[in-house]
Design an enzyme around this catalytic site. Structure first.
Site, PDB file in Angstrom:
ATOM      1  N   HIS A 227       0.836  -1.203   0.000  1.00 30.19           N
ATOM      2  CA  HIS A 227       0.000   0.000   0.000  1.00 30.19           C
ATOM      3  C   HIS A 227       0.874   1.257   0.000  1.00 30.19           C
ATOM      4  CE1 HIS A 227      -4.212  -1.559   1.329  1.00 30.19           C
ATOM      5  NE2 HIS A 227      -3.689  -2.268   0.360  1.00 30.19           N
TER       6      HIS A 227
ATOM      7  N   TYR B 205      -9.227   5.342   7.801  1.00 27.37           N
ATOM      8  CA  TYR B 205      -9.364   5.666   9.227  1.00 27.37           C
ATOM      9  C   TYR B 205     -10.381   6.800   9.321  1.00 27.37           C
ATOM     10  CZ  TYR B 205      -4.930   3.155  10.141  1.00 27.37           C
ATOM     11  OH  TYR B 205      -3.956   2.205  10.239  1.00 27.37           O
TER      12      TYR B 205
ATOM     13  N   PRO C 136      -4.093   0.287  18.849  1.00 31.85           N
ATOM     14  CA  PRO C 136      -3.828  -0.149  17.470  1.00 31.85           C
ATOM     15  C   PRO C 136      -3.966   0.930  16.394  1.00 31.85           C
ATOM     16  CG  PRO C 136      -5.968  -0.957  18.213  1.00 31.85           C
ATOM     17  CD  PRO C 136      -5.331  -0.297  19.396  1.00 31.85           C
TER      18      PRO C 136
ATOM     19  N   LYS D 190       1.111  -0.101  15.065  1.00 26.27           N
ATOM     20  CA  LYS D 190       2.517  -0.197  15.470  1.00 26.27           C
ATOM     21  C   LYS D 190       2.876  -1.437  16.307  1.00 26.27           C
ATOM     22  CE  LYS D 190       4.282   3.279  13.522  1.00 26.27           C
ATOM     23  NZ  LYS D 190       4.008   2.657  12.229  1.00 26.27           N
TER      24      LYS D 190
ATOM     25  N   TYR E 197       3.940   6.688  10.257  1.00 25.45           N
ATOM     26  CA  TYR E 197       3.147   5.517   9.870  1.00 25.45           C
ATOM     27  C   TYR E 197       4.006   4.448   9.185  1.00 25.45           C
ATOM     28  CZ  TYR E 197      -1.018   2.901   8.509  1.00 25.45           C
ATOM     29  OH  TYR E 197      -1.969   1.911   8.370  1.00 25.45           O
TER      30      TYR E 197
HETATM   31  C1  PHB Z   1      -5.879  -4.463  10.912  1.00 28.89           C
HETATM   32  O1  PHB Z   1      -5.997  -4.701   9.712  1.00 28.89           O
HETATM   33  O2  PHB Z   1      -6.157  -5.323  11.771  1.00 28.89           O
HETATM   34  C2  PHB Z   1      -5.410  -3.134  11.350  1.00 28.89           C
HETATM   35  C3  PHB Z   1      -4.965  -2.225  10.408  1.00 28.89           C
HETATM   36  C4  PHB Z   1      -4.548  -0.975  10.806  1.00 28.89           C
HETATM   37  C5  PHB Z   1      -4.566  -0.622  12.143  1.00 28.89           C
HETATM   38  C6  PHB Z   1      -4.992  -1.531  13.093  1.00 28.89           C
HETATM   39  C7  PHB Z   1      -5.420  -2.791  12.702  1.00 28.89           C
HETATM   40  O3  PHB Z   1      -4.162   0.620  12.512  1.00 28.89           O
END
Ligand code: PHB
Ligand code: APR
Length: 397
Positions: A75, A204, A296, A300, A388
């Site tokens: 990505h 997000y 989460p 990280k 990130y």
């Molecule tokens: C996930 O795909 O489980 C996932 C992706 C991004 C995040 C947290 C969890 O920031």
């Protein structure tokens, strides 16, 4: 009591323990892993899915990247949904070419388990009562029960890779440790579904009803999360309620693209920030979730575990090959410098994107305005992007 011997004893066969074991094994350093659970249990846990470039490189170095390189999704960016609009964070352009890899922790674990088995290195599953001893001596050892017998394992070093609830951290005298912690007043309700992802990048979403995240595992498997109150009963969330709430929290154009289907996994995880200092006591080293937890939101957790593994592996390599025992005392400080930066980013992403029910109106407006400022300014987007994709690891010299 039967006595066994190895060079590095590893407690825990999660991603930290397995990756450290693989790197050491490849370098000719013997390891033995003690794991409390069964292989099936370890394999069945659904966790994170975003790998930083540094972790991808480490998996390649460990020789376990074949399936990731074939099936993982690279990505170049992600989306932030704010005020009903998508704002693109172009990771690649903002970081001079860096990207992330979408590949589930479940798959990473499976690949590492297969590689360890193929290498003939030993993992004792369902080992109970694991107890480290003589940590301040030059010959530490562990005791544990396995298949009805008690064993003693002599070793040079112990790697505590046994997660947040493990025994390693608890073995260190409480007065030798300092704990830093923040618990958030909400959790994440996650579902996994065999439906095509809503978007080709992660989304997000900030919304007044709470945060939502659209993630994926492959072109046919989606992972979605909703912010829910801390003590939320999972029974209250039918699939239908989940999909309806998710649609409400996403921009309308995007919500219209959502393909729903039956969930194949559904769980609630609390959100917590946690760091223990130092991450070493004598010949015991703490790695991954045993030493730190991040909420989460910054993706990280797994990546930090990998950077601890990289640091300890490179130190042990120099210890065994060049006699550089002076480096052992540097492990904790080197790890913590990177960990605190990731703690800060994870806390910041969490603070910016979630709805804090108890926050007063002023604080909510400040958070909204801070996020708008970051997203609308090139400098702000750069800051988000470089964190990130992952900050650099220190060289071990
Ligand atoms: C996930 O795909 O489980 C996932 C992706 C991004 C995040 C947290 C969890 O920031
Ligand atoms: N004895 C032996 N094994 C133990 C013990 C014990 N007393 N306590 C825990 N374990 C095992 C657990 O069963 C688990 O398999 O240690 C392992 C720890 O694995 P994780 O919790 O996955 O921790 P870690 O390997 O550090 O992984 C890093 O990053 O994305 C995050 O939280 C996510 O698990 C992920 C973590």
């Amino acid at each position: 009591m039967k006595t066994l011997k190895t060079q590095v004893a590893i407690i825990g066969a999660g991603p930290s323990g397995l990756l450290l074991g693989q790197l050491l094994h490849n370098a000719g350093i013997e390891t033995l892993i003690l794991e409390r659970q069964t292989p099936g249990y370890v394999q069945g846990r659904i966790r994170a899915g975003v790998l930083e470039q540094g972790m991808v490189d480490l998996l390649r170095q460990a020789g376990v990247s074949q399936r990731m390189d074939a099936e993982g999704l690279v990505h170049d960016g992600f989306e932030l949904a704010l005020n009903g609009q998508l704002k693109h964070i172009d990771l690649k352009a903002l970081t001079g070419g860096k990207t992330v890899m979408i590949y589930g922790q479940t798959e990473v674990t499976r690949d590492l388990m297969a590689a360890r088995k193929a290498a003939g290195a030993i993992t004792l599953y369902e080992a109970s009562n694991v107890q480290p001893h003589a940590l301040k001596s030059e010959q530490p050892w562990l005791t544990f029960d396995y298949e009805g017998e008690t064993f003693r394992l002599d070793c040079d070093y112990i790697a505590g890779c046994d997660g947040f609830h493990g025994v390693a951290r608890q073995t260190i005298p409480a007065d030798a440790l300092k704990i830093f912690e923040r618990v958030y007043p909400f959790g994440w309700l996650g579902i996994l579904a065999d439906t095509p992802p809503i978007h080709d990048e992660l989304v997000y979403a900030k919304h007044e009803r709470g945060f939502a995240l659209c993630s994926m595992r492959s072109a046919t498997r989606s992972r979605y999360y909703l912010q829910v109150p801390a003590e939320e009963p999972i029974e209250d969330w039918s699939d239908q309620r989940f999909w309806d709430e998710l649609k409400t929290r996403l921009p309308q154009d995007l919500a219209a693209q959502l393909v729903t289907g039956p969930s194949i996994e559904k769980s609630i995880a609390p959100l917590r920030s946690f760091v223990v200092e130092p991450m070493q006591y004598g010949r015991l080293f703490l790695l991954g979730d045993a030493a730190h937890i991040v909420p989460p939101t910054g993706a990280k957790g797994l990546n930090l575990a990998a950077s601890d593994v990289s640091t300890l592996f490179n130190i042990l390599l120099k210890v065994y090959r060049e006699g550089r025992v002076d480096l052992l005392e540097k492990y904790s400080a080197i790890c913590l410098r990177r960990i605190w930066k990731a703690e800060r980013f994870s806390w910041w992403m969490t603070s910016m994107l979630h709805h804090f029910p108890e926050a007063d109106g002023f604080s909510q407006r400040i958070a909204q305005s801070e996020l708008e400022y970051f997203v609308d300014s090139e400098a702000g987007r750069k800051t988000i992007a470089e964190n990130y994709v992952g900050l650099p690891c220190e060289a071990i010299e």
